[in-house]
Scaffold this motif. Sequence first.
Motif, PDB file in Angstrom:
ATOM      1  N   SER A 138       1.287 -32.176  86.388  1.00  0.00           N
ATOM      2  CA  SER A 138       1.308 -31.616  85.040  1.00  0.00           C
ATOM      3  C   SER A 138       0.331 -32.439  84.202  1.00  0.00           C
ATOM      4  O   SER A 138      -0.804 -32.653  84.609  1.00  0.00           O
ATOM      5  CB  SER A 138       2.725 -31.635  84.467  1.00  0.00           C
ATOM      6  OG  SER A 138       2.767 -31.096  83.172  1.00  0.00           O
ATOM      7  N   SER A 139       0.779 -32.946  83.074  1.00  0.00           N
ATOM      8  CA  SER A 139      -0.112 -33.681  82.174  1.00  0.00           C
ATOM      9  C   SER A 139       0.738 -34.272  81.066  1.00  0.00           C
ATOM     10  O   SER A 139       1.872 -33.840  80.827  1.00  0.00           O
ATOM     11  CB  SER A 139      -1.144 -32.719  81.576  1.00  0.00           C
ATOM     12  OG  SER A 139      -1.814 -33.288  80.469  1.00  0.00           O
ATOM     13  N   VAL A 140       0.190 -35.260  80.359  1.00  0.00           N
ATOM     14  CA  VAL A 140       0.851 -35.704  79.140  1.00  0.00           C
ATOM     15  C   VAL A 140       0.991 -34.519  78.187  1.00  0.00           C
ATOM     16  O   VAL A 140       1.903 -34.473  77.359  1.00  0.00           O
ATOM     17  CB  VAL A 140       0.074 -36.882  78.493  1.00  0.00           C
ATOM     18  CG1 VAL A 140      -1.293 -36.430  78.010  1.00  0.00           C
ATOM     19  CG2 VAL A 140       0.864 -37.487  77.330  1.00  0.00           C
ATOM     20  N   ILE A 180       4.030 -35.198  87.887  1.00  0.00           N
ATOM     21  CA  ILE A 180       3.258 -36.356  87.447  1.00  0.00           C
ATOM     22  C   ILE A 180       2.476 -35.920  86.213  1.00  0.00           C
ATOM     23  O   ILE A 180       1.810 -34.885  86.231  1.00  0.00           O
ATOM     24  CB  ILE A 180       2.300 -36.838  88.545  1.00  0.00           C
ATOM     25  CG1 ILE A 180       3.079 -37.246  89.800  1.00  0.00           C
ATOM     26  CG2 ILE A 180       1.465 -38.020  88.049  1.00  0.00           C
ATOM     27  CD1 ILE A 180       2.194 -37.631  90.977  1.00  0.00           C
ATOM     28  N   CYS A 181       2.582 -36.720  85.150  1.00  0.00           N
ATOM     29  CA  CYS A 181       1.989 -36.337  83.862  1.00  0.00           C
ATOM     30  C   CYS A 181       0.993 -37.389  83.392  1.00  0.00           C
ATOM     31  O   CYS A 181       1.333 -38.285  82.611  1.00  0.00           O
ATOM     32  CB  CYS A 181       3.091 -36.162  82.814  1.00  0.00           C
ATOM     33  SG  CYS A 181       4.333 -34.947  83.264  1.00  0.00           S
ATOM     34  N   PRO A 182      -0.245 -37.315  83.858  1.00  0.00           N
ATOM     35  CA  PRO A 182      -1.223 -38.324  83.449  1.00  0.00           C
ATOM     36  C   PRO A 182      -1.873 -38.027  82.109  1.00  0.00           C
ATOM     37  O   PRO A 182      -1.935 -36.868  81.669  1.00  0.00           O
ATOM     38  CB  PRO A 182      -2.274 -38.245  84.571  1.00  0.00           C
ATOM     39  CG  PRO A 182      -2.162 -36.861  85.108  1.00  0.00           C
ATOM     40  CD  PRO A 182      -0.744 -36.402  84.874  1.00  0.00           C
ATOM     41  N   MET A 231       1.701 -42.828  92.954  1.00  0.00           N
ATOM     42  CA  MET A 231       2.923 -42.130  92.558  1.00  0.00           C
ATOM     43  C   MET A 231       3.193 -40.953  93.486  1.00  0.00           C
ATOM     44  O   MET A 231       4.332 -40.701  93.894  1.00  0.00           O
ATOM     45  CB  MET A 231       2.810 -41.664  91.107  1.00  0.00           C
ATOM     46  CG  MET A 231       4.037 -40.919  90.595  1.00  0.00           C
ATOM     47  SD  MET A 231       5.565 -41.909  90.660  1.00  0.00           S
ATOM     48  CE  MET A 231       5.188 -43.136  89.389  1.00  0.00           C
ATOM     49  N   ALA A 232       2.140 -40.209  93.828  1.00  0.00           N
ATOM     50  CA  ALA A 232       2.312 -39.073  94.722  1.00  0.00           C
ATOM     51  C   ALA A 232       2.821 -39.508  96.089  1.00  0.00           C
ATOM     52  O   ALA A 232       3.715 -38.863  96.668  1.00  0.00           O
ATOM     53  CB  ALA A 232       0.987 -38.325  94.870  1.00  0.00           C
ATOM     54  N   ILE A 233       2.295 -40.602  96.607  1.00  0.00           N
ATOM     55  CA  ILE A 233       2.748 -41.116  97.901  1.00  0.00           C
ATOM     56  C   ILE A 233       4.217 -41.520  97.831  1.00  0.00           C
ATOM     57  O   ILE A 233       5.002 -41.226  98.739  1.00  0.00           O
ATOM     58  CB  ILE A 233       1.887 -42.318  98.348  1.00  0.00           C
ATOM     59  CG1 ILE A 233       0.461 -41.860  98.670  1.00  0.00           C
ATOM     60  CG2 ILE A 233       2.522 -43.030  99.535  1.00  0.00           C
ATOM     61  CD1 ILE A 233       0.352 -40.948  99.880  1.00  0.00           C
ATOM     62  N   GLY A 245      13.488 -33.757  90.062  1.00  0.00           N
ATOM     63  CA  GLY A 245      13.662 -33.170  88.737  1.00  0.00           C
ATOM     64  C   GLY A 245      13.136 -34.041  87.615  1.00  0.00           C
ATOM     65  O   GLY A 245      13.494 -33.858  86.454  1.00  0.00           O
ATOM     66  N   THR A 246      12.250 -34.965  87.953  1.00  0.00           N
ATOM     67  CA  THR A 246      11.797 -35.968  86.992  1.00  0.00           C
ATOM     68  C   THR A 246      10.301 -35.819  86.724  1.00  0.00           C
ATOM     69  O   THR A 246       9.536 -35.431  87.590  1.00  0.00           O
ATOM     70  CB  THR A 246      12.084 -37.385  87.540  1.00  0.00           C
ATOM     71  OG1 THR A 246      13.485 -37.515  87.801  1.00  0.00           O
ATOM     72  CG2 THR A 246      11.665 -38.455  86.541  1.00  0.00           C
ATOM     73  N   SER A 247       9.901 -36.165  85.509  1.00  0.00           N
ATOM     74  CA  SER A 247       8.493 -36.194  85.139  1.00  0.00           C
ATOM     75  C   SER A 247       8.058 -37.639  84.962  1.00  0.00           C
ATOM     76  O   SER A 247       8.657 -38.372  84.165  1.00  0.00           O
ATOM     77  CB  SER A 247       8.250 -35.418  83.836  1.00  0.00           C
ATOM     78  OG  SER A 247       8.589 -34.062  83.997  1.00  0.00           O
ATOM     79  N   PHE A 248       7.073 -38.053  85.702  1.00  0.00           N
ATOM     80  CA  PHE A 248       6.571 -39.423  85.642  1.00  0.00           C
ATOM     81  C   PHE A 248       5.301 -39.434  84.785  1.00  0.00           C
ATOM     82  O   PHE A 248       4.282 -38.859  85.171  1.00  0.00           O
ATOM     83  CB  PHE A 248       6.299 -39.950  87.045  1.00  0.00           C
ATOM     84  CG  PHE A 248       7.552 -40.116  87.845  1.00  0.00           C
ATOM     85  CD1 PHE A 248       8.276 -41.308  87.813  1.00  0.00           C
ATOM     86  CD2 PHE A 248       8.060 -39.060  88.600  1.00  0.00           C
ATOM     87  CE1 PHE A 248       9.444 -41.450  88.523  1.00  0.00           C
ATOM     88  CE2 PHE A 248       9.225 -39.193  89.326  1.00  0.00           C
ATOM     89  CZ  PHE A 248       9.927 -40.395  89.279  1.00  0.00           C
ATOM     90  N   VAL A 249       5.399 -40.083  83.647  1.00  0.00           N
ATOM     91  CA  VAL A 249       4.334 -40.046  82.655  1.00  0.00           C
ATOM     92  C   VAL A 249       3.453 -41.298  82.789  1.00  0.00           C
ATOM     93  O   VAL A 249       3.937 -42.419  82.649  1.00  0.00           O
ATOM     94  CB  VAL A 249       4.896 -39.956  81.234  1.00  0.00           C
ATOM     95  CG1 VAL A 249       3.777 -39.810  80.206  1.00  0.00           C
ATOM     96  CG2 VAL A 249       5.867 -38.768  81.122  1.00  0.00           C
ATOM     97  N   LEU A 250       2.182 -41.074  83.092  1.00  0.00           N
ATOM     98  CA  LEU A 250       1.205 -42.166  83.236  1.00  0.00           C
ATOM     99  C   LEU A 250       0.156 -41.952  82.144  1.00  0.00           C
ATOM    100  O   LEU A 250      -0.884 -41.344  82.392  1.00  0.00           O
ATOM    101  CB  LEU A 250       0.559 -42.137  84.610  1.00  0.00           C
ATOM    102  CG  LEU A 250       1.397 -42.546  85.845  1.00  0.00           C
ATOM    103  CD1 LEU A 250       2.508 -41.562  86.120  1.00  0.00           C
ATOM    104  CD2 LEU A 250       0.510 -42.646  87.072  1.00  0.00           C
TER     105      LEU A 250
END
Length: 257
Positions: A138-140, A180-182, A231-233, A245-250
């Motif tokens: 995804s994205s920020v 993943i939200c970079p 993070m993907a690994i 079910g989680t969004s990891f914001v980088l």
Amino acid sequence: MKNKTVLITGSTSGIGLGIANHFAKEGYNIMFHGLELNGEEIAKKIAEKHHIKAAFSNANLLQPEAIEGLVNETIKTFGHLHVLVNNAGIQYVSPIEDFPNSKYEAIIAINMNAVFYASKAAWKQMKKQKFGRIINVSSVHGIRASEFKSAYVTAKHGVIGMTKVMALEGAPFNITSNAICPGYVKTPLVEGQIKDQAKAHQMTESEVIEKVMLKKQAVKEFVPLEAISDMAILLAKNSSTTITGTSFVLDGGWSAQ
């Protein structure tokens, strides 16, 4: 991770290519996907370097039947599909009143709808093998908005909602779903945006980076591609069963404000 297979959409350049390189290092077989004319060559070079199997498809993500075909081709080629990374995306910036309908529809189709169609197509195989890892890039902008990005922000918010639904439905079958939200990553696409912004605002490229691109981040650095790949690994691992079910914001602290 030998003999495990990952399908990564949009994996012949930018973030997707970085993720693909990381999975190759870990021994995954990879179905590459992208629009680059040298996609087969990219896949072949990475496969030879890391002693893995790889294939390439230029399936049109605007077409649901082509997306289903991409997933089926992956399963047919490698015998299974363990990890799906929905990474492909496009962008267009415009005030709402001037936003072309065709651009809006294309962004929604590729950035959001393709995530659904690819995941749906992979679901039966992942249930059958009682293992699946769906990773949505995804994205920020999936949790924050910016002016002039109505289609992109809408699509990325939608991906996060879809990620949660898939996590709930996948839980009984060891299928996890995460996003993943970079923030900004210095890819060729972003480098092009920097040049365009410099011309438009009559700034130097360094001023664009500081005053436009990284303005909202607390850490004034582009998000390292390696951080997204790492993070993907992690999310693909066998041990990540309960991470779902989680969004990891980088985002360098952008969303902390």
